[in-house]
Design an enzyme around this catalytic site. Structure first.
Site, PDB file in Angstrom:
ATOM      1  N   CYS A  97      32.174 -44.902 -14.438  1.00  0.00           N
ATOM      2  CA  CYS A  97      31.863 -43.735 -13.507  1.00  0.00           C
ATOM      3  C   CYS A  97      31.634 -44.513 -12.038  1.00  0.00           C
ATOM      4  O   CYS A  97      30.816 -45.344 -11.726  1.00  0.00           O
ATOM      5  CB  CYS A  97      30.583 -42.920 -14.006  1.00  0.00           C
ATOM      6  SG  CYS A  97      30.943 -41.295 -14.922  1.00  0.00           S
ATOM      7  N   LEU A  98      33.175 -43.974 -11.096  1.00  0.00           N
ATOM      8  CA  LEU A  98      32.552 -44.002  -9.455  1.00  0.00           C
ATOM      9  C   LEU A  98      31.482 -43.872  -8.745  1.00  0.00           C
ATOM     10  O   LEU A  98      30.958 -42.958  -9.616  1.00  0.00           O
ATOM     11  CB  LEU A  98      33.461 -43.553  -9.198  1.00  0.00           C
ATOM     12  CG  LEU A  98      35.423 -44.543  -9.404  1.00  0.00           C
ATOM     13  CD1 LEU A  98      36.684 -43.755  -8.909  1.00  0.00           C
ATOM     14  CD2 LEU A  98      35.616 -46.064  -9.678  1.00  0.00           C
TER      15      LEU A  98
END
Lengths: 120, 92, 108
Positions: C107-108
């Protein structure tokens, strides 16, 4: 959109020594999440990922045995292991993870995939 | 470009188990692309019958000159073209 | 002095050790996100705790988080809109943070 690729990720390195295998596992999970057909093949020292009873907490790491158990939930098609290498490392029906399918590394096997990539 | 059955992308140095395994796996309609440390095969000399390419920036970064042999030096764009010309790809 | 000693957290608010977690810790982390935990939240949080105990890994991405919830609790809960409403932002990150799990890797 092109047709979904059949991908095989090969892990040929033993667990716990480096991060490459875990990254490959992440890659497999991600491909599966995007509905790509992906299987993982363990070969060489990589078959040691598949041994039952790993107590990875003893070396302050997460158990790859437990991580691998999540593979079907995330949609990984199959966990394959090169039978000859399992024999070499004394992995038998007694100590091999149940969901693993023993295979022979032949052109017929690799020919089922149009994208093959090694971990690390 | 002639169709390629399997494109082998090799980034391991000669002597690495996977470098040798790759060379052993080359089939008649396959092609080989050397990238990263795989280009060091050029320094050592490469003996293969299949079409062989090497990524130019990786070779020049390691001081490896354009060889007189049958190896074709390619750019990143060429490599993308090779990849799309191939039915199958193996990244060693 | 609060009666709760918050366990160590990283710069993104994730617990350093997933086993330092308890319900009060979850509530405190949720407050940071302006969330009051309802039974619907707890259902997902408990699911994540069980998931982590079994697999020792956080669902690596939002898509896989949704997929895992769907496998366990059905389509009604395992869909991104439902989870987004409960855990705003990136649901996988928000939910894992509150549940005391490590940051999802992709996940960024």
């Amino acid at each position: 959109m092109s047709t979904p690729k059949r991908t095989l990720i090969i892990i040929d390195q033993a667990p716990y020594g480096s991060f490459e295998g875990r990254e490959a596992l992440d890659m497999a999970f991600s491909l599966a999440a995007f509905d790509q057909t992906v299987s993982i093949l363990f070969s060489g020292p990589g078959v040691n990922w598949l041994r039952k009873g790993q107590l990875a907490a003893d070396i302050h790491q997460k158990s790859v045995e437990k991580n691998l158990a999540a593979a079907p939930i995330f949609g990984v098609q199959a966990l394959l292991a090169n039978a000859a290498d399992c024999e070499l490392f004394n992995l038998t029906q007694d100590n091999l993870l149940e969901q693993v399918e023993l295979v022979k590394l032949t052109p017929e096997l690799t020919g089922q995939f149009n994208h093959i990539t090694f971990a690390g | 470009m002639a169709p390629i059955h399997t494109l082998h992308i090799l980034n391991k140095t000669p002597g690495h188990q996977r470098h040798e395994a790759c060379l052993a796996a080359l089939g008649p309609q396959d092609a080989l692309v050397l990238i990263e440390n795989g280009v060091l095969a050029l320094a050592k000399g490469l003996d293969t019958d299949v079409a062989c390419y090497a990524l130019m920036p990786d070779a020049s970064a390691r001081g490896i000159e354009d060889p007189a042999s049958e190896v074709t030096m390619v750019s990143f764009d060429d490599m993308v073209a090779l990849t799309s010309a191939a039915e199958n790809v193996i990244s060693w | 002095m609060s009666d709760l000693t918050m366990p160590e957290r990283n710069n993104e608010g994730f617990l350093e050790n997933a086993w330092d977690w308890n319900d009060r810790v979850a509530e405190t982390i949720a407050e940071d996100d302006g969330l009051e935990l309802t039974e619907k939240h707890w259902e997902i949080i408990r699911f994540l705790r069980t998931f982590y105990a079994e697999y020792e890994v956080s669902p690596p991405s939002n898509r896989l988080f949704v997929k895992a919830v769907k496998e366990a609790l059905g389509e009604e809960k395992g869909n991104s809109i439902y989870l987004m409403q409960l855990f705003p932002g990136t649901p996988a990150k928000t939910a894992c943070r509150i549940a005391g799990l490590p940051r999802p890797t992709n996940c960024l």
